[in-house]
Design a protein around this motif. Structure first.
Motif, PDB file in Angstrom:
ATOM      1  N   PHE A 107       8.774  -0.159   3.746  1.00 29.95           N
ATOM      2  CA  PHE A 107       8.449   1.100   2.767  1.00 29.95           C
ATOM      3  C   PHE A 107       7.633   1.941   3.135  1.00 29.95           C
ATOM      4  O   PHE A 107       7.558   3.322   2.764  1.00 29.95           O
ATOM      5  CB  PHE A 107       7.823   0.231   1.606  1.00 29.95           C
ATOM      6  CG  PHE A 107       6.619  -0.165   1.295  1.00 29.95           C
ATOM      7  CD1 PHE A 107       5.783   0.682   0.770  1.00 29.95           C
ATOM      8  CD2 PHE A 107       6.145  -1.488   2.195  1.00 29.95           C
ATOM      9  CE1 PHE A 107       4.468   0.378   0.889  1.00 29.95           C
ATOM     10  CE2 PHE A 107       4.568  -1.670   1.823  1.00 29.95           C
ATOM     11  CZ  PHE A 107       3.863  -0.717   1.210  1.00 29.95           C
ATOM     12  N   LEU A 108       6.710   1.704   3.907  1.00 28.69           N
ATOM     13  CA  LEU A 108       5.585   2.823   4.527  1.00 28.69           C
ATOM     14  C   LEU A 108       6.266   3.600   5.228  1.00 28.69           C
ATOM     15  O   LEU A 108       5.928   4.757   5.361  1.00 28.69           O
ATOM     16  CB  LEU A 108       4.320   2.048   4.895  1.00 28.69           C
ATOM     17  CG  LEU A 108       3.182   2.788   5.182  1.00 28.69           C
ATOM     18  CD1 LEU A 108       2.585   3.197   3.956  1.00 28.69           C
ATOM     19  CD2 LEU A 108       2.092   1.875   5.777  1.00 28.69           C
TER      20      LEU A 108
ATOM     21  N   VAL B  87      13.710  -3.227  -0.308  1.00 29.39           N
ATOM     22  CA  VAL B  87      12.582  -2.090  -0.731  1.00 29.39           C
ATOM     23  C   VAL B  87      13.276  -0.723  -0.630  1.00 29.39           C
ATOM     24  O   VAL B  87      12.917   0.137  -1.416  1.00 29.39           O
ATOM     25  CB  VAL B  87      11.588  -2.609  -0.041  1.00 29.39           C
ATOM     26  CG1 VAL B  87      10.537  -1.566   0.057  1.00 29.39           C
ATOM     27  CG2 VAL B  87      11.034  -3.993  -0.339  1.00 29.39           C
TER      28      VAL B  87
ATOM     29  N   MET C  23       2.123  -7.612   3.557  1.00 28.02           N
ATOM     30  CA  MET C  23       3.332  -6.505   3.314  1.00 28.02           C
ATOM     31  C   MET C  23       4.176  -6.634   2.145  1.00 28.02           C
ATOM     32  O   MET C  23       4.275  -5.672   1.468  1.00 28.02           O
ATOM     33  CB  MET C  23       4.040  -6.796   4.652  1.00 28.02           C
ATOM     34  CG  MET C  23       3.966  -5.637   5.593  1.00 28.02           C
ATOM     35  SD  MET C  23       5.421  -6.081   6.935  1.00 28.02           S
ATOM     36  CE  MET C  23       4.246  -5.868   8.248  1.00 28.02           C
TER      37      MET C  23
ATOM     38  N   ALA D 106       2.416  -5.434  -1.084  1.00 27.21           N
ATOM     39  CA  ALA D 106       2.479  -4.188  -0.992  1.00 27.21           C
ATOM     40  C   ALA D 106       3.614  -3.581  -1.286  1.00 27.21           C
ATOM     41  O   ALA D 106       3.756  -2.596  -2.163  1.00 27.21           O
ATOM     42  CB  ALA D 106       1.615  -3.407   0.467  1.00 27.21           C
ATOM     43  N   ALA D 107       4.665  -4.055  -0.672  1.00 24.39           N
ATOM     44  CA  ALA D 107       5.952  -3.506  -0.654  1.00 24.39           C
ATOM     45  C   ALA D 107       6.538  -3.807  -2.290  1.00 24.39           C
ATOM     46  O   ALA D 107       7.248  -2.783  -3.008  1.00 24.39           O
ATOM     47  CB  ALA D 107       6.858  -4.270   0.015  1.00 24.39           C
TER      48      ALA D 107
ATOM     49  N   PHE E 188       4.830  -1.266  -4.498  1.00 21.87           N
ATOM     50  CA  PHE E 188       5.507  -0.024  -4.223  1.00 21.87           C
ATOM     51  C   PHE E 188       6.567   0.269  -4.859  1.00 21.87           C
ATOM     52  O   PHE E 188       6.766   1.590  -5.427  1.00 21.87           O
ATOM     53  CB  PHE E 188       5.503   0.317  -2.607  1.00 21.87           C
ATOM     54  CG  PHE E 188       5.587   1.648  -2.412  1.00 21.87           C
ATOM     55  CD1 PHE E 188       4.778   2.560  -2.392  1.00 21.87           C
ATOM     56  CD2 PHE E 188       6.957   2.107  -2.229  1.00 21.87           C
ATOM     57  CE1 PHE E 188       4.933   4.124  -2.031  1.00 21.87           C
ATOM     58  CE2 PHE E 188       7.385   3.297  -1.778  1.00 21.87           C
ATOM     59  CZ  PHE E 188       6.491   4.343  -1.870  1.00 21.87           C
ATOM     60  N   VAL E 189       7.634  -0.659  -5.056  1.00 20.71           N
ATOM     61  CA  VAL E 189       8.845  -0.405  -5.803  1.00 20.71           C
ATOM     62  C   VAL E 189       8.354  -1.143  -7.343  1.00 20.71           C
ATOM     63  O   VAL E 189       9.601  -1.085  -8.092  1.00 20.71           O
ATOM     64  CB  VAL E 189      10.036  -1.265  -5.330  1.00 20.71           C
ATOM     65  CG1 VAL E 189      10.389  -0.632  -4.069  1.00 20.71           C
ATOM     66  CG2 VAL E 189       9.625  -2.720  -4.976  1.00 20.71           C
ATOM     67  N   SER E 190       7.147  -1.106  -7.684  1.00 20.34           N
ATOM     68  CA  SER E 190       6.685  -1.479  -9.064  1.00 20.34           C
ATOM     69  C   SER E 190       7.289  -2.575  -9.775  1.00 20.34           C
ATOM     70  O   SER E 190       7.454  -2.934 -10.804  1.00 20.34           O
ATOM     71  CB  SER E 190       7.276  -0.227 -10.028  1.00 20.34           C
ATOM     72  OG  SER E 190       7.026   0.951  -9.490  1.00 20.34           O
TER      73      SER E 190
ATOM     74  N   GLY F 285       0.079  -1.111  -2.390  1.00 17.59           N
ATOM     75  CA  GLY F 285       1.258  -0.543  -2.681  1.00 17.59           C
ATOM     76  C   GLY F 285       1.337   0.111  -4.021  1.00 17.59           C
ATOM     77  O   GLY F 285       1.791   1.419  -4.038  1.00 17.59           O
TER      78      GLY F 285
ATOM     79  N   MET G 129      -0.419   3.484  -3.735  1.00 13.02           N
ATOM     80  CA  MET G 129       0.407   4.575  -2.832  1.00 13.02           C
ATOM     81  C   MET G 129       1.327   5.212  -3.704  1.00 13.02           C
ATOM     82  O   MET G 129       1.666   6.476  -3.679  1.00 13.02           O
ATOM     83  CB  MET G 129       1.243   3.758  -1.701  1.00 13.02           C
ATOM     84  CG  MET G 129       0.092   3.459  -0.613  1.00 13.02           C
ATOM     85  SD  MET G 129       1.279   2.700   0.739  1.00 13.02           S
ATOM     86  CE  MET G 129       0.330   1.504   1.272  1.00 13.02           C
TER      87      MET G 129
ATOM     88  N   VAL H   6      -2.734   4.227   2.598  1.00 14.01           N
ATOM     89  CA  VAL H   6      -1.889   4.118   3.600  1.00 14.01           C
ATOM     90  C   VAL H   6      -2.459   3.601   4.891  1.00 14.01           C
ATOM     91  O   VAL H   6      -2.064   2.511   5.663  1.00 14.01           O
ATOM     92  CB  VAL H   6      -1.073   5.454   3.918  1.00 14.01           C
ATOM     93  CG1 VAL H   6      -0.034   5.447   5.148  1.00 14.01           C
ATOM     94  CG2 VAL H   6      -0.132   5.689   2.795  1.00 14.01           C
TER      95      VAL H   6
ATOM     96  N   THR I 172      -3.777   0.274   4.626  1.00  9.43           N
ATOM     97  CA  THR I 172      -2.940  -0.990   5.029  1.00  9.43           C
ATOM     98  C   THR I 172      -2.348  -1.131   6.298  1.00  9.43           C
ATOM     99  O   THR I 172      -2.368  -2.290   6.912  1.00  9.43           O
ATOM    100  CB  THR I 172      -1.399  -0.554   3.905  1.00  9.43           C
ATOM    101  OG1 THR I 172      -1.892  -0.034   2.904  1.00  9.43           O
ATOM    102  CG2 THR I 172      -0.411  -1.784   4.093  1.00  9.43           C
TER     103      THR I 172
END
Lengths: 309, 268
Positions: free
Chosen positions: A149-150, A252, B208, B211-212, B215-217, B228, B231, B249, B252
């Protein structure tokens, strides 16, 4: 034959596991599941007790858990996934609709990673300990440490926002493929390259490899006739294991770039607690993994018949 | 403790990895001592402002100190990850040894279960468990443990099968030593180095994953400082404050790079 039987056992266990997990998810939804589902269907402002009752009766949400579990697993084993709690469409249709988009993305990513990774790995493996080999080790370690995703985030910022070369999100044109496929491929290539490098180094250290050079074949001929086939087996096996990594990445990254695939659908289904959709997509992904690995086992046995018992 | 395997010097990659992780851990533990502050205190006047003594990394879009948010984020996911790896490692070690020791249907059931879990994407299992368990941190711990034990189980079982069948264990048994002794002197020294590698990889996978999903909530919820989540919150302000986005970023990346290097090479 052995391969087929053990993979079949794996497939059945996957189905049972997914069934049990999604059943537990269904039963543990906070609050009244009927209300929640009705809210998902009609919108939070339009729910009343009558709507919830209708949903409860339709889905058989009342009663003891054990008969419900049996009928749940029965439906699963008859491959009847039911209807999405949100859209009301049959789950199987929704998945068929989304699977294509994901499949193309995954194939593009694997293809791209195979173009990037193994050639670099083979070059490094032919000269173990060289500057190139050590540089590749450092670079692949760095790329491996970047979650997918990063990677997508970095590519979006660099390629779309700063450079304006590619659309950050979207679907439907070939150029929409480049960014998400590259984000997935770079991580896969980092590992591919290492596997290819180690396999190549060990093959090149074998006596038969040196003999092929002594008998006067050119380096390219030796690599082509004696190297690549041996390197391809561990690479192929690892590719099968990477499939899970790929699927996770797809889940993702599809959400990142708004790709209308199975991963995007899964995240939305989890968010809306749309359990039949979660079950259908999870089952599809798990069985897909088993199928891909069964095919790879068979292919590996064809390439290197020594391992087949 | 007789450990002949641990006396081997570590390769340089491992030492660099351990050093990076030590620095991050020191920052996470000592951060608030060096510069006191809260990760939740808002001051909209300072939205996206640059660094100042009270907030060495500047402020985010809601005027919260990025330094303190980062400190707390670097405590949260590594702690969950370590807890999950400890649980998964213990479960994998016990079940792997059991499978190798007992054989028969115990082994078959465990292997089939592990193979099936291997076929399912880890993040998917975590998502399902998150939906079942109350509390996000608890859900992450349970889900990640469920996903991670398979690797430890497979490693332990493979090593234990080879070791337990060897002449050394046979001799020890004939001399009348019990299973705890055999485990301590014969099995553990073989398994321990593999466990370290698997634990480093497992921790990286767990961090990971957290965080992933953030990141997609679908992971940690909003005011919680999580890598995540930070970010995705700062992404819309990339043009105004690129350093604000780069902070989580880079953190991580450093964390995962340290763990990858500590793991040393790759699984064989």
């Amino acid at each position: 034959m052995n391969i087929v039987i053990s993979r079949l056992a794996q497939a059945v266990t996957v189905a049972l596991l997914v069934g049990a997990a999604t059943f537990a998810m269904m039963r543990s939804l906070p609050g009244d599941a009927a209300w929640r589902i009705a809210a998902g269907r009609y919108g939070y402002d339009n729910v009343d007790a009558a709507a919830a009752e209708a949903v409860r009766a339709e889905l058989g949400l009342g009663g003891h858990w054990f008969p419900a579990f049996l009928s749940w697993m029965g439906d699963l084993l008859r491959l009847d996934f039911g209807r999405s709690l949100v859209s009301g469409q049959p789950v199987i249709d929704e998945i068929a609709h989304q699977l294509g988009a994901s499949l193309w993305l995954a194939l593009a990513a694997v293809g791209l990673s195979l173009v990037i990774g193994p050639p670099l790995g083979i070059l490094a493996g032919l000269r173990p300990g060289s500057l190139f080999d050590r540089a590749l080790l450092v670079i692949s370690a760095a790329f491996k440490a970047v979650p997918q995703f990063l990677m997508a985030l970095i590519l979006i910022l660099v390629l779309s926002v700063q450079m304006g070369w590619l659309p950050a999100a979207g679907y439907g044109q070939p150029r929409h493929f480049i960014l998400p496929a590259l984000a997935l491929a770079l991580g896969l290539a980092a590992v591919n390259a290492r596997i290819a490098r180690d396999a190549m180094a060990s093959v090149a250290a074998q006596p038969f490899y040196a003999f092929a050079e002594w008998k006067g074949l050119s380096r390219a001929q030796v690599l082509w006739r004696h190297g690549l086939r041996n390197v391809s087996v561990p690479l192929l096996t690892y590719l099968g294991l990477q499939f899970v990594l790929l699927v996770e990445g797809v889940v993702v990254i599809e959400s990142n770039v708004g790709w209308p695939g199975i991963g995007h659908a899964l995240v939305h289904a989890v968010f809306a607690r749309d359990v039949p959709m979660v079950q259908g997509t999870a089952l599809m992904l798990g069985l897909g993994f088993v199928l891909v690995n069964a095919l790879i086992d068979l292919l590996a046995a064809r390439i290197d018949p020594r391992g087949a018992r | 403790m007789t450990t002949t395997t641990l006396s081997r010097p570590w390769p340089s990659g491992r030492i660099i990895g351990a050093a990076i992780l030590t620095l991050i851990a020191a920052f996470a533990i000592l951060g608030p001592v060096i510069v006191p502050g809260s990760p939740f205190a808002q001051s909209l006047m300072k939205s996206l402002a640059g660094p100042e003594p009270a907030a060495p990394f500047g402020y985010d879009h809601l005027g919260r100190s990025l330094y303190h948010r980062l400190v707390h984020a670097l405590r949260l996911s590594p702690l969950i990850a370590l807890a999950a790896v400890a649980t998964a490692g213990a479960a994998g070690l016990v079940l792997g040894t059991l499978a190798a020791l007992r054989g028969g249907w115990v082994e078959r059931v465990l292997v089939v279960l592990a193979d099936a879990l291997l076929a399912l994407p880890g993040l998917l299992m975590v998502l399902i468990v998150l939906a079942i368990m109350p509390g996000t941190a608890l859900g992450f711990w349970a889900g990640l443990s469920l996903v991670l034990w398979v690797e430890f189980f497979r490693l332990t079982r493979a090593t234990a099968r080879a070791t337990l069948a060897g002449p050394a264990v046979q001799a020890a048994r004939l001399l009348g030593f019990g299973w705890p002794y055999v485990f301590r002197t014969h099995l553990w020294p073989e398994v321990a180095p593999l466990m370290l590698t698997a634990a480093a990889f497992g921790t990286a996978t767990a961090i990971m994953g957290i965080a992933a999903l953030g990141f997609v909530s679908v992971g940690m919820r909003a005011p919680t400082p999580e890598l995540g989540l930070m970010m995705v919150e700062l992404l819309p302000y990339w043009r105004e404050a690129p350093m604000a986005l780069l902070t989580p970023v880079l953190a991580t990346f450093a964390l995962l790079l340290g763990l990858t290097l500590l793991a040393g090479g790759h699984r064989t």
